[in-house]
Write an enzyme that holds these catalytic residues in place. Structure first.
Site: not given
Ligand code: PMP
Length: 423
Positions: A123, A200, A203, A226, A366
């Site tokens: 991202h 990261d 997600q 999220k 993104c």
């Protein structure tokens, strides 16, 4: 027991009708998730009952607000299986967590001539902060390629790591491909090379059980919004020895122990990285979101999304002119389905199916470098969460059918025939 219909009653917004009385089918969960009523109530309750600035006040309200806020840090420590609450830093979002690292690792760790290794599936929030660092220092940024099956090319990753590679920063789960990367495998390589591993988890943390300690990384970032929590709250989990070594990020109140006319000394962890009045109400409501998710159970969430993805894949087979991105094996990419076709632009697909109340995302997500790699400018993406149902998948598929009919029935038919004659 996991009962999706019962769960849906926890979300007022899922009762909403769109356009001419169409039920909302919200399949844009990779962008942000909906908030259950308990989280919204938690925000209201904070402002109605506890609103005060934290840490410094001696009055009852300040004490109560401080306890509620710091209790969430403990909750997150348990949720993510960190070593201690000193390792849990509140930020605004995943993006800020990674920017904090790119800023604070500069100088304390990074020197001119060093290398940073990313991947082709990142991202922008795990690319641009490193470009900003490269603008300040003479460093090289490399990208680990993806394979034809849209997984990481681990063999090449191993070859790209050199003695100069100080940082490897990598997504746990791609927001476009759905691919889940094997962090433990990468951690073994980075550990042997003395590189810092940043993950990261924007997600992954909302959708699967994660243990910071088991993953073996040095830093991990994710966002409250999220995972049923409010916007404006991010988490950075970091190994204590590294957080101690790095300089502070922002300066001001809260992050100091002492300030004189000559200078300042920094506060203990984790407050060293939390300058100014934090997002108290949203952090407290994020704590409520974590309780809510834990009650549902991350394994239940994962299994439910897996079933929905399997079902959607089966249904999507009828559109054999569609190009679906990500690994072929559903277990490697549960929860996210990104697709395109050469005739109908993803924005047109998203706009048309919105008329049926179906919310999906279209664009570059993104991840412009990844789009370039996939040779597309944009894709459409449906992403699930635990409150989605197979009936919603049916509505999505019917809406897609209509969109293809509406825009390019002839062209799609020709494409379809072309695909068949090639087989
Ligand atoms: N990384 C990934 C993989 C993401 O999907 C996102 C959000 N789309 C981010 C980082 C950035 O998250 P935020 O906007 O909450 O900072």
């Amino acid at each position: 027991m996991f009962d999706v219909n019962k769960i849906r009653k926890d979300f007022k917004i899922l009762e909403r009708k769109i356009w001419d009385n169409k039920p909302l089918v919200y399949l844009d969960n990779a962008a942000t998730t909906q908030k259950p009523n308990v989280v919204i109530n938690s925000l209201v309750s904070y402002y109605e009952n506890y609103n005060a600035n934290i840490h410094r006040g001696v009055h009852k309200l300040a004490e109560e607000a401080t306890t509620l806020y710091e209790d969430v840090r403990q909750k997150i420590k348990d949720f993510i299986d960190a070593n201690s609450t000193a390792e849990i830093i509140f930020t605004r979002n995943t993006t800020e967590s990674i920017n904090l690292l790119a800023y604070c690792l500069d100088d304390s760790i990074i020197k001119d001539g060093d290398e940073i290794l990313l991947t082709e599936m990142e991202h922008h929030s795990n690319i641009v902060p490193w470009y900003l660092l490269r603008d300040r220092r003479n460093i090289t940024i490399k990208f680990t390629p993806i394979t034809d099956n849209h997984e990481l090319d681990y063999n090449t990753l191993e070859k790209l790591i050199t003695k100069k590679t100080k940082i490897v920063s990598i997504t746990h789960k791609s927001n476009v491909l759905g691919t889940v990367n094997d962090i433990q495998r990468i951690a073994k390589i980075t550990k042997a090379n003395n590189s810092i591993l940043i993950v990261d988890a924007a997600q992954s943390a909302p959708h699967m059980k994660i243990s910071f300690q088991d993953l073996g990384c040095d830093f991990l970032a994710f966002s409250s919004h999220k995972m049923c929590g409010p916007t404006g709250v991010g988490i950075l989990v970091g190994k204590k020895e590294l957080l101690e070594k790095m300089p502070p990020f922002l300066g001001g109140g809260e992050m100091i122990r002492k300030v004189t006319f000559d200078g300042f000394t920094t506060n203990d962890l984790p407050w060293k990285y939390e300058a100014g009045t934090p997002n108290i109400a949203d952090v407290i409501a994020f704590g409520t979101a974590i309780d809510y998710i834990e009650k549902i159970g991350l394994e239940n969430i994962y299994q439910h999304e897996l079933k929905l993805t399997e079902y959607a894949f089966k249904k999507l087979k009828q559109f054999d002119f569609l190009h679906i991105y990500g690994p072929k094996e559903i277990t490697k990419r549960a929860g996210i389905i990104t697709f395109s076709n050469p005739v109908v632009h993803p924005h047109d697909i998203a706009t048309i199916i919105d008329q049926d109340g179906v919310a999906i995302r279209a664009g570059h997500h993104c991840a412009q470098p990844l789009m370039k790699k996939l040779s597309v400018s944009a894709t459409a993406r449906a992403s699930f969460y635990f409150y989605n149902t197979p009936e919603e998948v049916d509505i999505f598929i019917n809406a897609l059918n209509k969109a293809f009919d509406y825009f390019a029935v002839g062209a799609c038919k020709e494409l379809k025939q072309g695909v068949k004659s090639k087989k």
